[in-house]
Scaffold this motif. Structure first.
Motif, mmCIF file in Angstrom:
data_model
loop_
_atom_site.group_PDB
_atom_site.id
_atom_site.type_symbol
_atom_site.label_atom_id
_atom_site.label_comp_id
_atom_site.label_asym_id
_atom_site.label_seq_id
_atom_site.Cartn_x
_atom_site.Cartn_y
_atom_site.Cartn_z
ATOM 1 N N ILE A 117 -0.812 -127.739 15.347
ATOM 2 C CA ILE A 117 -1.811 -128.066 16.360
ATOM 3 C C ILE A 117 -2.904 -128.950 15.768
ATOM 4 O O ILE A 117 -3.314 -129.956 16.375
ATOM 5 C CB ILE A 117 -2.424 -126.779 16.956
ATOM 6 N N GLU A 118 -3.375 -128.594 14.574
ATOM 7 C CA GLU A 118 -4.502 -129.328 13.991
ATOM 8 C C GLU A 118 -4.086 -130.698 13.460
ATOM 9 O O GLU A 118 -4.908 -131.620 13.433
ATOM 10 C CB GLU A 118 -5.169 -128.493 12.893
ATOM 11 N N VAL A 119 -2.823 -130.853 13.052
ATOM 12 C CA VAL A 119 -2.352 -132.181 12.673
ATOM 13 C C VAL A 119 -2.316 -133.075 13.906
ATOM 14 O O VAL A 119 -2.744 -134.232 13.864
ATOM 15 C CB VAL A 119 -0.958 -132.118 12.006
ATOM 16 N N ASP A 120 -1.816 -132.559 15.010
ATOM 17 C CA ASP A 120 -1.851 -133.308 16.266
ATOM 18 C C ASP A 120 -3.283 -133.707 16.617
ATOM 19 O O ASP A 120 -3.542 -134.819 17.075
ATOM 20 C CB ASP A 120 -1.283 -132.462 17.407
ATOM 21 N N ALA A 121 -4.191 -132.761 16.423
ATOM 22 C CA ALA A 121 -5.592 -133.010 16.769
ATOM 23 C C ALA A 121 -6.286 -133.894 15.741
ATOM 24 O O ALA A 121 -7.394 -134.381 15.994
ATOM 25 C CB ALA A 121 -6.344 -131.683 16.894
ATOM 26 N N THR A 144 12.437 -122.384 3.759
ATOM 27 C CA THR A 144 12.348 -122.383 5.221
ATOM 28 C C THR A 144 10.929 -122.690 5.683
ATOM 29 O O THR A 144 10.717 -123.481 6.606
ATOM 30 C CB THR A 144 12.786 -121.015 5.785
ATOM 31 N N VAL A 145 9.956 -122.077 5.029
ATOM 32 C CA VAL A 145 8.559 -122.310 5.383
ATOM 33 C C VAL A 145 8.164 -123.751 5.074
ATOM 34 O O VAL A 145 7.502 -124.421 5.874
ATOM 35 C CB VAL A 145 7.642 -121.323 4.629
ATOM 36 N N THR A 146 8.579 -124.224 3.908
ATOM 37 C CA THR A 146 8.271 -125.604 3.532
ATOM 38 C C THR A 146 8.837 -126.574 4.554
ATOM 39 O O THR A 146 8.190 -127.544 4.940
ATOM 40 C CB THR A 146 8.842 -125.915 2.136
ATOM 41 N N GLU A 147 10.046 -126.289 5.021
ATOM 42 C CA GLU A 147 10.682 -127.156 6.013
ATOM 43 C C GLU A 147 9.922 -127.148 7.333
ATOM 44 O O GLU A 147 9.858 -128.154 8.030
ATOM 45 C CB GLU A 147 12.132 -126.716 6.236
ATOM 46 N N ALA A 148 9.312 -126.003 7.658
ATOM 47 C CA ALA A 148 8.539 -125.905 8.897
ATOM 48 C C ALA A 148 7.319 -126.815 8.871
ATOM 49 O O ALA A 148 6.803 -127.208 9.924
ATOM 50 C CB ALA A 148 8.106 -124.460 9.127
ATOM 51 N N LEU A 149 6.855 -127.156 7.683
ATOM 52 C CA LEU A 149 5.684 -128.018 7.551
ATOM 53 C C LEU A 149 6.034 -129.507 7.599
ATOM 54 O O LEU A 149 5.138 -130.351 7.682
ATOM 55 C CB LEU A 149 4.970 -127.726 6.233
ATOM 56 N N LEU A 150 7.320 -129.841 7.545
ATOM 57 C CA LEU A 150 7.727 -131.237 7.443
ATOM 58 C C LEU A 150 7.204 -132.118 8.582
ATOM 59 O O LEU A 150 6.735 -133.240 8.322
ATOM 60 C CB LEU A 150 9.254 -131.343 7.339
ATOM 61 N N PRO A 151 7.297 -131.693 9.864
ATOM 62 C CA PRO A 151 6.798 -132.566 10.935
ATOM 63 C C PRO A 151 5.313 -132.898 10.775
ATOM 64 O O PRO A 151 4.904 -134.050 11.011
ATOM 65 C CB PRO A 151 7.043 -131.745 12.208
ATOM 66 N N ALA A 152 4.517 -131.904 10.370
ATOM 67 C CA ALA A 152 3.094 -132.156 10.155
ATOM 68 C C ALA A 152 2.891 -133.101 8.981
ATOM 69 O O ALA A 152 2.066 -134.020 9.034
ATOM 70 C CB ALA A 152 2.364 -130.828 9.897
ATOM 71 N N GLN A 153 3.656 -132.911 7.910
ATOM 72 C CA GLN A 153 3.538 -133.790 6.752
ATOM 73 C C GLN A 153 3.960 -135.219 7.100
ATOM 74 O O GLN A 153 3.378 -136.181 6.600
ATOM 75 C CB GLN A 153 4.386 -133.236 5.604
ATOM 76 N N ALA A 154 4.971 -135.340 7.967
ATOM 77 C CA ALA A 154 5.426 -136.672 8.376
ATOM 78 C C ALA A 154 4.339 -137.399 9.163
ATOM 79 O O ALA A 154 4.086 -138.590 8.949
ATOM 80 C CB ALA A 154 6.702 -136.564 9.209
ATOM 81 N N LEU A 155 3.686 -136.675 10.084
ATOM 82 C CA LEU A 155 2.623 -137.304 10.867
ATOM 83 C C LEU A 155 1.457 -137.700 9.970
ATOM 84 O O LEU A 155 0.870 -138.777 10.142
ATOM 85 C CB LEU A 155 2.159 -136.361 11.978
ATOM 86 N N CYS A 156 1.133 -136.856 9.001
ATOM 87 C CA CYS A 156 0.060 -137.203 8.064
ATOM 88 C C CYS A 156 0.422 -138.450 7.261
ATOM 89 O O CYS A 156 -0.436 -139.305 7.004
ATOM 90 C CB CYS A 156 -0.205 -136.031 7.115
ATOM 91 N N ALA A 157 1.686 -138.569 6.868
ATOM 92 C CA ALA A 157 2.129 -139.761 6.138
ATOM 93 C C ALA A 157 1.991 -141.003 7.012
ATOM 94 O O ALA A 157 1.610 -142.080 6.535
ATOM 95 C CB ALA A 157 3.574 -139.592 5.684
ATOM 96 N N ALA A 158 2.272 -140.852 8.303
ATOM 97 C CA ALA A 158 2.174 -141.984 9.224
ATOM 98 C C ALA A 158 0.732 -142.448 9.384
ATOM 99 O O ALA A 158 0.496 -143.625 9.672
ATOM 100 C CB ALA A 158 2.753 -141.600 10.589
ATOM 101 N N TRP A 159 -0.236 -141.546 9.181
ATOM 102 C CA TRP A 159 -1.641 -141.954 9.261
ATOM 103 C C TRP A 159 -1.955 -143.044 8.245
ATOM 104 O O TRP A 159 -2.812 -143.896 8.480
ATOM 105 C CB TRP A 159 -2.563 -140.756 8.989
ATOM 106 N N ASP A 160 -1.264 -142.992 7.121
ATOM 107 C CA ASP A 160 -1.509 -143.965 6.053
ATOM 108 C C ASP A 160 -0.502 -145.116 6.089
ATOM 109 O O ASP A 160 -0.439 -145.912 5.148
ATOM 110 C CB ASP A 160 -1.429 -143.274 4.687
ATOM 111 N N GLY A 161 0.287 -145.194 7.149
ATOM 112 C CA GLY A 161 1.271 -146.262 7.249
ATOM 113 C C GLY A 161 2.511 -146.039 6.399
ATOM 114 O O GLY A 161 3.317 -146.960 6.233
ATOM 115 N N ARG A 162 2.700 -144.829 5.888
ATOM 116 C CA ARG A 162 3.881 -144.535 5.062
ATOM 117 C C ARG A 162 5.025 -144.063 5.972
ATOM 118 O O ARG A 162 5.483 -142.929 5.916
ATOM 119 C CB ARG A 162 3.541 -143.493 4.000
ATOM 120 N N PHE A 163 5.470 -144.983 6.814
ATOM 121 C CA PHE A 163 6.468 -144.640 7.833
ATOM 122 C C PHE A 163 7.831 -144.313 7.218
ATOM 123 O O PHE A 163 8.536 -143.427 7.709
ATOM 124 C CB PHE A 163 6.605 -145.782 8.834
#
Length: 306
Positions: A117-121, A144-163
């Protein structure tokens, strides 16, 4: 067939509830029935039953059960109502109930969902607080837990243009999901990051996989609307103008059917982004306004990516 059996069993249990005096048993029955209703897409019943279960569990100091009822309320808030404020409140209460119950698993469930939620926000302060909580629970950070964080980590990477990095994080993850709504959305995420990174072939393959699932889903649900929006964004990035226009139109219809304000704001942002391909200065001003609207809808993180 399994859902039908569960639904019938839940109904039989509820008919016997008036004769049960133990509040703990009543709370458990109500919670199980709310979970069945949620899986059956009857979110109105799921919410009502979960609220009743929560009241009984709180009154009996059954914190573990209270947390589980709150997980149903969280899912209703996010998957049906698209109500971030209610979802955030449910997760805060869920983590506290998990702490009182001595359940690190329940606390972790609340923290991981709050993280998304907070990454979206785009709330970096809240993310830092959640990171500290995760560090405190390092022992539980399994694969499993680490994998659950991947979408948030991907969006954070996109903030810096690391697509490309965002794409790499998610590239093989869709095949590991079992929920069709989430699988379709994950393919859409993969497509949009691949397109942003200039990986046209993987982007097209992900779009095809997403659409194959999306055709069978209820398009007006918040997650399906967001999936449609990401499809439109990916098509825009790939330069497929006709497909992008069609996808934007489909996403707008879905958002209007579901009456989701955040979904409509997402559609407006992608439509404005698309208009910048051929428009002049006014198009970029409109995009700025659309991104500001995402910020007001607690989607600053998505706006930052766009």
């Amino acid at each position: 067939r399994i859902v039908v059996v569960e639904r019938d069993a839940a109904r039989r249990a509820l008919t016997r509830l008036p004769g049960v005096e133990d509040d703990g048993v009543r709370a458990r029955v109500l919670h199980q029935a709310s979970y069945v209703a949620l899986n059956d897409d009857d979110t109105t019943a799921a919410k009502s039953l979960a609220e009743r279960a929560l009241a009984r569990a709180d009154a009996s100091f059954l914190y573990d059960l209270a947390a589980r009822a709150l997980s149903v309320l969280f899912n209703v808030a996010m998957l049906q109502d698209d109500d971030v404020c209610s979802a955030r409140e449910a997760l805060m209460r869920l983590e506290e109930a998990g702490r009182k119950a001595g359940s690190d698993g329940l606390r972790l469930y609340a923290i991981l969902n709050a993280y998304a939620i907070e990454v979206d926000a785009g709330d970096t302060v809240a993310l830092e607080q959640l990171d500290r909580k995760l560090e405190e629970m390092q022992v539980l950070l399994t694969a499993t837990v680490t994998e659950a964080l991947l979408p948030a980590q991907a969006l954070c990477a996109a903030w810096d243009g690391r697509f490309a990095h965002a794409y790499d994080l998610l590239a093989v993850s869709a095949e590991k999901l079992f929920d069709e709504d989430r699988t379709a959305y994950r393919w859409a995420e993969i497509a949009v990051y691949a397109a942003a990174a200039g990986k046209s072939a993987p982007a097209r393959a992900a779009l095809d996989s997403c659409r194959a699932i999306l055709r069978a889903l209820e398009v007006s649900k918040p997650l399906a609307v967001r999936t449609a929006v990401y499809l439109a964004l990916a098509e825009t990035l790939l330069g497929n103008d006709d497909a992008a226009r069609d996808a934007i139109a489909e996403a707008r219809i879905a958002a209007e059917l579901g009456r989701h304000g955040r979904g409509s704001a997402l559609v407006d942002a992608v439509a404005a982004f698309y208009a910048c391909r051929t428009g002049g200065a006014q198009a970029f001003l409109a995009l700025g306004d659309a991104l500001d609207a995402l910020d007001r809808c607690e989607l600053r993180g998505v706006a930052r990516f766009i």
